[in-house]
Design an enzyme around this catalytic site. Structure first.
Site, PDB file in Angstrom:
ATOM      1  CG  ASN A   1      41.692  31.662  34.052  1.00  0.00           C
ATOM      2  OD1 ASN A   1      41.614  31.871  35.257  1.00  0.00           O
ATOM      3  ND2 ASN A   1      42.157  32.544  33.195  1.00  0.00           N
TER       4      ASN A   1
ATOM      5  CD  GLU B   1      47.535  34.310  29.444  1.00  0.00           C
ATOM      6  OE1 GLU B   1      46.683  34.940  28.766  1.00  0.00           O
ATOM      7  OE2 GLU B   1      47.823  34.612  30.601  1.00  0.00           O
TER       8      GLU B   1
ATOM      9  NE  ARG C   1      45.855  33.187  34.934  1.00  0.00           N
ATOM     10  CZ  ARG C   1      45.308  34.391  35.081  1.00  0.00           C
ATOM     11  NH1 ARG C   1      44.015  34.531  35.091  1.00  0.00           N
ATOM     12  NH2 ARG C   1      46.076  35.440  35.202  1.00  0.00           N
TER      13      ARG C   1
ATOM     14  NE  ARG D   1      45.284  45.353  38.071  1.00  0.00           N
ATOM     15  CZ  ARG D   1      45.541  44.260  37.360  1.00  0.00           C
ATOM     16  NH1 ARG D   1      46.620  44.191  36.606  1.00  0.00           N
ATOM     17  NH2 ARG D   1      44.735  43.233  37.418  1.00  0.00           N
TER      18      ARG D   1
ATOM     19  CG  HIS E   1      50.328  39.189  32.451  1.00  0.00           C
ATOM     20  ND1 HIS E   1      50.488  40.546  32.368  1.00  0.00           N
ATOM     21  CD2 HIS E   1      49.012  38.969  32.599  1.00  0.00           C
ATOM     22  CE1 HIS E   1      49.302  41.136  32.474  1.00  0.00           C
ATOM     23  NE2 HIS E   1      48.381  40.181  32.623  1.00  0.00           N
TER      24      HIS E   1
END
Ligand code: ADP
Length: 398
Positions: free
Chosen positions: A7, A382, A91, A239, A180
Site C-alpha cells: 500500500n 485489507e 492497493r 472530514r 474502502h
C-alpha cells in the site's frame, strides 16, 4: 506462492508478505517519511505467530530506496532473493468505472490508472509510483492492482448517479464511486460465512480515520456512503462527511474562502477534529469521561449520522440480517457502538451491553438474545483480502 502486498502512499509504504495459502503474514512493515533524512521503517517478522520487531531510522530519498531497504530486510531470513516473490498485490485507491475486480497490471492498466489521477489526485499517483518501483525491484513477480472502488461497481445507476445535468456524468464521470471497498468486501464475506447465509442483507460500517458504510446483499454492494470522493457520508476523523453543498458557495462567496481553503477545511479541519478538537476517538472519549460537553456532542453527531444511514440502508435492502462494525473505531470503541445501537430495535437490533464492553480478538457477536438482526464486530484485514484476490486470480487462470 509468496504474495507481497503493498500500500504505497505519498510518503509511506505499508507491506505484508503472505506465504499462500497460509492466511497469517510472514512479515509486515511500515516505511514512513519517505523522501526525508529521517525516514523510519518498522519491520515485523512472525515466527510461529510471535512477532519480532526491528525499527530503523535512516535517510530514504524516494520510494525506490525505501523498497530496496525493505528487500534487504526480507532477504535477511524471510526470503532468499527478490525473485522468490511470485505476486505483488497493490492497493490502488481509484479504479473509476474501468475496474470492478483485481486486475493483472499491463501497460494498458497502468495507462488507465494514470488517466484516473484527476479523480484521485492525492492517492493514485502514489499508488502508481509503488507499482513502477515494484516492477523494477521484483521483475519476476506478477503485479496485480486491487482497487478501493472496485467492490462498489455493482451499485445500480439510481444509487450512483447524482441529480446533476447528465453531461457531467457522461462527459466528466461525476458519479458516486465509493471507497474502502476492500474492507467492506472482506467483512461482509466474513459475516455472511458466520451467519451461514450467502445472500445475507448486511450493513457494513467501516470506522477508521476515514469512515464509510455500505449496503451489501449476496456479497454485492448496493449503496455506499462515500461518493465521488471520500469526503461524503459519515462524520470522520478530520472530514466533514455530508454537508449542504451551498455551504461551500457561502464559504467561497460571502466569506471569501479560496477553493484551496475550503478543501483544507472540509478534509483536514472538520469531522471530530472540528467538533471536539481531536481526530482520535481515544482522546475524545477521555475528554468525555472528564465531562467535556463538546466531546459529548461530537460523539452524538458521529453516532446519529451512522444511525441515519442504517435506516436508509435497511430500506435499500428491504430488511436486515446484520450490521457489522469494523476498523479502528468500530472494533474498539464500545461507546460508539452503544450510541449507534440505542433504541434501534425497530430494525430488529438489540445490543448485548455487557458483551459490548468486553475486548476480544476476532469476530464477535454482540447481539442480545431476541435481536432479530445480528450486531457483529469483524476486524478488517485489507491486506489479507488483497492477497486472497491475487491468489484467486491465478488459481482461476491456471
Ligand atoms: P485507517 O483509516 O487509517 O486505517 P484505523 O482503522 O487504524 O484507521 O483507525 C484509526 C482510528 O481508530 C484512530 O484515529 C482512533 O480514532 C481509533 N482507535 C484506535 N484504537 C482505538 C481504541 N482503542 N478506542 C477507540 N478508538 C480507537
Amino acid at each position: 506462492m509468496n504474495i507481497f502486498v503493498i500500500n504505497s502512499g505519498s510518503s509511506s509504504i505499508k507491506y505484508q508478505l503472505f506465504r499462500w495459502p497460509a492466511e497469517q503474514p510472514v512479515c509486515s512493515g511500515l516505511v514512513e517519511r519517505v523522501g526525508s533524512e529521517q525516514a523510519t521503517i518498522s519491520h515485523k517478522v512472525f515466527a510461529e505467530g510471535v512477532p519480532t520487531e526491528q525499527r530503523l531510522t535512516l535517510p530514504l530519498p524516494d520510494h525506490e530506496a525505501g523498497l530496496h531497504k525493505v528487500v534487504h530486510l526480507l532477504t535477511d531470513g524471510v526470503i532468499q532473493d527478490p525473485s522468490d516473490i511470485d505476486v505483488v498485490g497493490h492497493r490502488v485507491v481509484h479504479g473509476g468505472e474501468s475496474f470492478s475486480q483485481a486486475t493483472p497490471i499491463t501497460p494498458e492498466v497502468k495507462a488507465e490508472i494514470q488517466r484516473l489521477f484527476g479523480l484521485a489526485p492525492l492517492h493514485n499517483p502514489a499508488n502508481y509510483l509503488g507499482i513502477e518501483v515494484a516492477e523494477r525491484v521484483f521483475p519476476r513477480a506478477r503485479q496485480v492492482a486491487v482497487f478501493d472502488t472496485a467492490f462498489h461497481q455493482t451499485l445500480p445507476e439510481k444509487a450512483f448517479r447524482y441529480a446533476l445535468p447528465t453531461a457531467l456524468y457522461t462527459e466528466q464521470r461525476i458519479r458516486r464511486y465509493g471507497f474502502h471497498g476492500t474492507s467492506h468486501q472482506y467483512v461482509a464475506a466474513q459475516a455472511a460465512a458466520y451467519l451461514g447465509q450467502p445472500d445475507a442483507r448486511l450493513i457494513t460500517i467501516h470506522l477508521g480515520n476515514g469512515c464509510s458504510m455500505a449496503a451489501v446483499r449476496g456479497g454485492q454492494s448496493l449503496d455506499t456512503s462515500m461518493g465521488f470522493s471520500p469526503l461524503a457520508g459519515l462524520v470522520m476523523g478530520t472530514r466533514s462527511g455530508d454537508v449542504d453543498p451551498s455551504i461551500l458557495l457561502h464559504l467561497t462567496g460571502p466569506l471569501g474562502y479560496s477553493p484551496e481553503q475550503v478543501n483544507t477545511l472540509l478534509n483536514k479541519e472538520s469531522g471530530m477534529l472540528g467538533l471536539a478538537g481531536s481526530n482520535d476517538m481515544r482522546d475524545i472519549s477521555q475528554a468525555l469521561a472528564a465531562g467535556d460537553a463538546a466531546a459529548q456532542l461530537a460523539y452524538d453527531i458521529y453516532a446519529y449520522r451512522i444511525r441515519q444511514y442504517i435506516g436508509a440502508y435497511a430500506a435499500v435492502l428491504n430488511g436486515l440480517d446484520a450490521i457489522i462494525f469494523t476498523a479502528g473505531v468500530g472494533e474498539n470503541d464500545a461507546l460508539v457502538r452503544q450510541l449507534v445501537c440505542q433504541d434501534i430495535d425497530f430494525f430488529g437490533l438489540v445490543l448485548a451491553e455487557a458483551q459490548n464492553q468486553q475486548r476480544q480478538p476476532g469476530l464477535r457477536d454482540l447481539s442480545a438474545p431476541g435481536s432479530r438482526a445480528k450486531i457483529l464486530v469483524v476486524p478488517t484485514n485489507e491486506e489479507l483480502e488483497i492477497a486472497q484476490q491475487c491468489a484467486a486470480l491465478f488459481a482461476s487462470a491456471s
